[in-house]
Structure formats: structure tokens, C-alpha cells
Design an enzyme around this catalytic site. Structure first.
Site, short mmCIF file in Angstrom:
data_model
loop_
_atom_site.label_atom_id
_atom_site.label_comp_id
_atom_site.label_asym_id
_atom_site.label_seq_id
_atom_site.Cartn_x
_atom_site.Cartn_y
_atom_site.Cartn_z
N SER A 194 0.83 -1.19 0.00
CA SER A 194 0.00 0.00 0.00
C SER A 194 0.89 1.26 0.00
O SER A 194 1.68 1.44 -0.92
CB SER A 194 -0.96 -0.04 1.20
OG SER A 194 -1.91 0.99 1.16
N ASP A 211 -9.21 -4.50 -6.45
CA ASP A 211 -8.72 -3.42 -5.59
C ASP A 211 -9.26 -2.10 -6.15
O ASP A 211 -8.93 -1.71 -7.26
CB ASP A 211 -7.20 -3.43 -5.58
CG ASP A 211 -6.58 -2.41 -4.64
OD1 ASP A 211 -7.28 -1.45 -4.23
OD2 ASP A 211 -5.39 -2.56 -4.30
N HIS A 240 -8.17 -4.18 -1.52
CA HIS A 240 -6.90 -3.53 -1.19
C HIS A 240 -6.25 -4.15 0.04
O HIS A 240 -5.03 -4.11 0.18
CB HIS A 240 -7.14 -2.03 -0.96
CG HIS A 240 -5.88 -1.24 -0.83
ND1 HIS A 240 -5.05 -0.98 -1.90
CD2 HIS A 240 -5.29 -0.66 0.25
CE1 HIS A 240 -4.00 -0.27 -1.48
NE2 HIS A 240 -4.13 -0.06 -0.19
#
Length: 348
Positions: A151, A293, A323
Site C-alpha cells: 500500500s 482493488d 486492497h
């Protein structure tokens, strides 16, 4: 740069005491140490600021160093150890027998610049990358065997590859791309407005809690919510309450208990400031994308890999967790990391 509170010699002496006690008890644990220093860092959008860099290093002396960085709520404590037994943010992504095994690899984690809430200025992922370079200098680490970023950590890793390529052998970028997708940026803008509204009402914590609850909807998928929360709403005290609200309320409460409001605001902005030219990355890079995502769509990961050229490879996971898949699909992520971090001739 000035070291404060945790000079290296003191840390090493403390480590020796801890390890001596562990060995006397029959425990053979890899050494762990942590510290912090202050750094005069020229922020890309705000000029020079004095910032705090806090770090933790776990693993045997002389082993290769892998920096592991997570989302904006991650921190320096990646995985539990004998010296620091509290649970790390990475959970089962690291540990005994994993590709990130602290018995074989030195695992380096750090607190993002601004995570303490003291830096009230725009913070770019380039600033985080420069702070990592300063951290390596402070620890006398010439280069990383790998930077494994998830991320926001993937964004910082990409910037590090652009700005400090000599200090990095491999990059693994999971659920992160070369830019902030406009749809995701709009989600975060609304979250920041929720915080601003809370501040206007002298309810900062409530605003941040609501922002986190909005974020949970973007981290996960409609498919997961359908599976977990497909129940009729309830009428309580004349109000309708849907099945997912308890989950969202709990997520918000956990988050505000550990996160300064200003830290979240500045790191949220930092995601939207992020942008690199993939063609400037010369470090071998594995991009791991998750189908579904909504924050980092597969199309952006494909564009990133195309821009990387011969330096880039792509792996795609199918997961209902969107995600957040890297925190849930730990065995699958570990298998991918094993293929990247394992060198020919290494013991299995």
C-alpha cells in the site's frame, strides 16, 4: 542529523544484555533493537523541517537487510520478537519459516515521517524515501537486499528506487502504483472533509472515526460485505441500523485510539501527492496487484509494469479482500516473496 535518546552503543549494549538473558534461559532468539533520531529534512512541498525517524531492526548481525513498510497506519514494529513481544503490524507476513524470517534476514521497519503528528506540513513519498536513506546511513547499512512495500509502503519503495537506486537490489510493490488514481483520491478527499467537519464541531476524534469507516469501504469489496453482512436491518430506538455498522464502528474506534488526527491527515494527503515516472525506475521490481482493488485498480498496476520495461514483472491475485488482501492472503503473499527473496544456493 543528530542522534537522540538511543545512541548506537547504548542499544548494542542493551541488546547484549537481552540476548545473554535469553540464552541463559535456553532461548536462541535473533537480536532486536530499536531507536530514533532527529533529522533536518528538506520536504518537497514545505522546505526544511526537523522530523523524527524511529526504527526497529530484527535479525542476526551480518544477514542481509530487508526493509518492510505497510500502509499509513503501519509502524516500525513489523513482527514480534523476544525483545519486543507485542504483536507487529505485519502479522503472519513475517516470522519463523516465512520468506521474511528474522532468523535469516534482518527486518528493518520505521515510523513514517509525520506519523507522530508533529509535522504539520505536506509530506511527499519522496520525503519518506529520503528519510529511509538517512536511516540507512545512521545504521551503517550500505544497501538493502530488498524493499517490500505494501500500500503506502509500495509508494515509498517506488520513490526510493527512483531516488536512491544504488542502495536497493530489489523492490516488491504490493497494492501500490506510480500515481494516485483519481477515484481513490476522491475517496480520500471526502474522508479528510469528514475530519474537517469534526474539527469544526470540536469533535476531532469522531471525525477521524468516520473517515476510517469510509476508508474501510474502499479497502474491502462489495463481495465480502455481501458474504459477511447480508442480514436484515434492525430498528433500534426508532432508527434503522444495518448489519455492517457494528463492524465499522469498531474499526473506527480502534483506529482513533492509536492515530493522531494530524498524522492521518498529512499521510492521507501524501498518498495523493505521490507520482513517479515508471521509466526512471531501474531496480528490478515485482508489482503485485489485486483484482478488485478499488484504490489501486489493476489497470494502474499494468501501466506501471509497462512503464518499468525490463525492470518490471507483474503478479495478480484474485481475492475478495480488495486492497486489504495483503493482510489477509498472507500465505499467497509469502509464496510470492519466497520466489523474489530466495537466492540460488540458499538453504530451503
Amino acid at each position: 542529523m543528530s542522534l537522540v535518546d538511543f545512541p548506537a552503543r547504548t542499544l548494542l549494549s542493551a541488546d547484549a544484555v537481552v540476548l545473554s538473558s535469553l540464552r541463559a534461559a535456553g532461548v536462541d532468539a535473533p537480536p532486536a533493537r530499536r531507536g530514533e533520531f532527529e533529522l533536518d529534512l528538506p520536504l518537497r512541498h514545505a522546505g526544511a523541517h526537523r522530523v523524527r525517524v524511529a526504527w526497529e531492526l530484527l535479525g542476526p548481525a551480518g544477514a542481509p537487510v530487508v526493509l518492510v513498510a505497510g500502509g499509513i497506519s503501519a509502524h516500525r514494529h513489523v513482527v514480534a520478537s523476544a525483545a519486543f513481544p507485542e504483536a507487529g503490524w505485519a502479522g503472519d507476513l513475517a516470522g519463523d519459516g516465512r520468506a521474511l524470517d528474522p532468523a535469516k534476514t534482518r527486518i528493518l521497519g520505521f515510523d513514517y515521517v509525520g506519523a507522530d503528528g508533529r509535522t504539520d506540513a505536506p509530506i511527499d513519498t519522496a520525503d519518506q524515501a529520503d528519510a529511509v536513506a538517512a536511516l540507512l546511513d545512521a545504521l551503517h547499512v550500505d544497501a538493502l537486499k530488498a524493499f517490500v512495500g505494501y500500500s503506502y509502503g509500495a509508494l515509498v519503495g517506488l520513490q526510493f528506487a527512483v531516488r536512491h537506486p544504488r542502495r536497493l537490489a530489489k523492490l516488491v510493490a504490493v497494492s501500490g502504483a506510480h500515481r494516485a488514481h483519481p477515484y481513490a483520491a476522491a475517496w480520500r478527499a471526502l474522508q479528510r472533509k469528514a475530519v474537517a467537519l469534526g474539527q469544526l464541531q470540536c469533535a476531532d476524534v469522531q471525525g477521524l472515526s468516520l473517515a476510517r469507516q469510509f476508508a474501510m469501504l474502499s479497502y474491502r469489496t462489495p463481495e465480502e460485505f455481501e458474504e459477511r453482512f447480508d442480514a436484515p436491518p434492525e430498528v433500534t430506538n426508532g432508527r434503522v441500523r444495518v448489519a455492517a455498522e457494528d463492524y465499522l464502528d469498531a474499526a473506527g474506534a480502534r483506529f482513533v485510539a492509536r492515530t493522531p488526527v494530524n498524522a492521518w491527515l498529512r499521510l492521507s494527503e501524501s498518498i495523493d501527492l505521490h507520482r513517479i515516472d515508471p521509466g526512471q525506475v531501474r531496480v528490478p521490481t515485482l508489482v503485485v496487484a489485486v483484482e478488485g482493488d478499488r484504490l489501486v485498480p489493476l489497470s494502474d498496476s499494468v501501466a506501471l509494469v509497462e512503464g518499468l520495461g525490463h525492470a518490471g514483472q507483474l503478479r495478480v491475485l484474485r481475492s475478495p479482500y480488495g486492497h486489504d488482501a495483503f493482510l489477509k492472503e498472507t500465505d499467497r503473499i509469502d509464496g510470492i516473496l519466497a520466489g523474489v527473496l530466495h537466492n540460488p544456493g540458499d538453504p530451503a
